[in-house]
Design a protein around this motif. Sequence first.
Motif, PDB file in Angstrom:
ATOM      1  N   VAL A   1      -0.009  -9.340 -11.238  1.00  0.00           N
ATOM      2  CA  VAL A   1      -0.686  -9.572 -12.454  1.00  0.00           C
ATOM      3  C   VAL A   1      -0.480  -8.298 -13.211  1.00  0.00           C
ATOM      4  N   ASP A   2      -0.317  -8.432 -14.309  1.00  0.00           N
ATOM      5  CA  ASP A   2      -0.012  -7.241 -15.196  1.00  0.00           C
ATOM      6  C   ASP A   2      -1.186  -6.739 -15.914  1.00  0.00           C
TER       7      ASP A   2
ATOM      8  N   GLN B   1     -21.530 -12.223  -7.499  1.00  0.00           N
ATOM      9  CA  GLN B   1     -20.084 -12.154  -7.357  1.00  0.00           C
ATOM     10  C   GLN B   1     -19.292 -12.682  -8.325  1.00  0.00           C
ATOM     11  N   HIS B   2     -18.146 -12.173  -8.531  1.00  0.00           N
ATOM     12  CA  HIS B   2     -17.328 -12.685  -9.893  1.00  0.00           C
ATOM     13  C   HIS B   2     -16.164 -13.550  -9.354  1.00  0.00           C
ATOM     14  N   GLY B   3     -16.079 -14.499 -10.578  1.00  0.00           N
ATOM     15  CA  GLY B   3     -15.047 -15.468 -10.281  1.00  0.00           C
ATOM     16  C   GLY B   3     -13.760 -14.991 -11.027  1.00  0.00           C
ATOM     17  N   GLY B   4     -12.693 -15.759 -10.766  1.00  0.00           N
ATOM     18  CA  GLY B   4     -11.455 -15.177 -11.631  1.00  0.00           C
ATOM     19  C   GLY B   4     -10.446 -16.157 -11.107  1.00  0.00           C
ATOM     20  N   VAL B   5      -9.371 -16.252 -12.134  1.00  0.00           N
ATOM     21  CA  VAL B   5      -8.165 -17.061 -11.967  1.00  0.00           C
ATOM     22  C   VAL B   5      -7.026 -16.284 -12.814  1.00  0.00           C
TER      23      VAL B   5
ATOM     24  N   LEU C   1       4.320 -12.801 -18.443  1.00  0.00           N
ATOM     25  CA  LEU C   1       3.216 -12.085 -17.953  1.00  0.00           C
ATOM     26  C   LEU C   1       1.888 -12.760 -17.319  1.00  0.00           C
ATOM     27  N   SER C   2       1.401 -12.149 -16.479  1.00  0.00           N
ATOM     28  CA  SER C   2       0.175 -12.797 -16.335  1.00  0.00           C
ATOM     29  C   SER C   2      -1.121 -12.043 -16.263  1.00  0.00           C
ATOM     30  N   VAL C   3      -2.063 -12.598 -16.334  1.00  0.00           N
ATOM     31  CA  VAL C   3      -3.508 -11.751 -16.549  1.00  0.00           C
ATOM     32  C   VAL C   3      -4.358 -12.400 -15.487  1.00  0.00           C
ATOM     33  N   TYR C   4      -5.402 -11.541 -15.030  1.00  0.00           N
ATOM     34  CA  TYR C   4      -6.149 -11.993 -13.962  1.00  0.00           C
ATOM     35  C   TYR C   4      -7.562 -11.873 -15.006  1.00  0.00           C
TER      36      TYR C   4
END
Length: 181
Positions: free
Chosen positions: A98-99, A153-157, A166-169
């Motif tokens: 993850v960048d 709580q937090h969600g994420g993908v 590149l990728s981001v969370y």
Amino acid sequence: MSAALQLFNMCEAEKKDLYAVLGATSSDSVQQLRRRYQQLALQYHPDRLRGECSLEAQSGVKKFLEIDAAWRILSDQESRRQYDLQRRAQELKQDWPVDSMVNLEDMIWDQDDCVYTYCCRCGGGFSVSEEEVEEETQRRQQDGEEDGAVEGQHGGVVVCCDTCSLSVYVTWSSHRKTPRL
């Protein structure tokens, strides 16, 4: 349960790449795998290691057992198919590098396409659909109910750029509001 599947489970517990054990690749034919197995079995067979010191013999026996287990699984069409499917599923689960991290609130909501977008430094973009956000939020809430997780709580993908590597969370609160209009 068949012996091959029992060996499969044993190797899975050790997280061995059965193709690497045989010095092969997943695209090799059964005949190619058989040749590699026969070469390695001759090299590491316990009968050939009788004159060796006990540590070398033990290491050789362990290697022989790994080779034999790999061959038993990969030589059987059904167990090889199951192994390949599980291997592919594991590859898909593996974390991406993850960048950056981006909050969903910092992304732009596209009402027409029902997606959140964020510009990449390459000029491309990251996008995550409202459906993906909802599915991940529901999954997290179900996991939270089972695990007794706390509120907030937090969600994420992980989202990949549509142009570069590149990728981001992308993160968000599980109790977020509906999309901005």
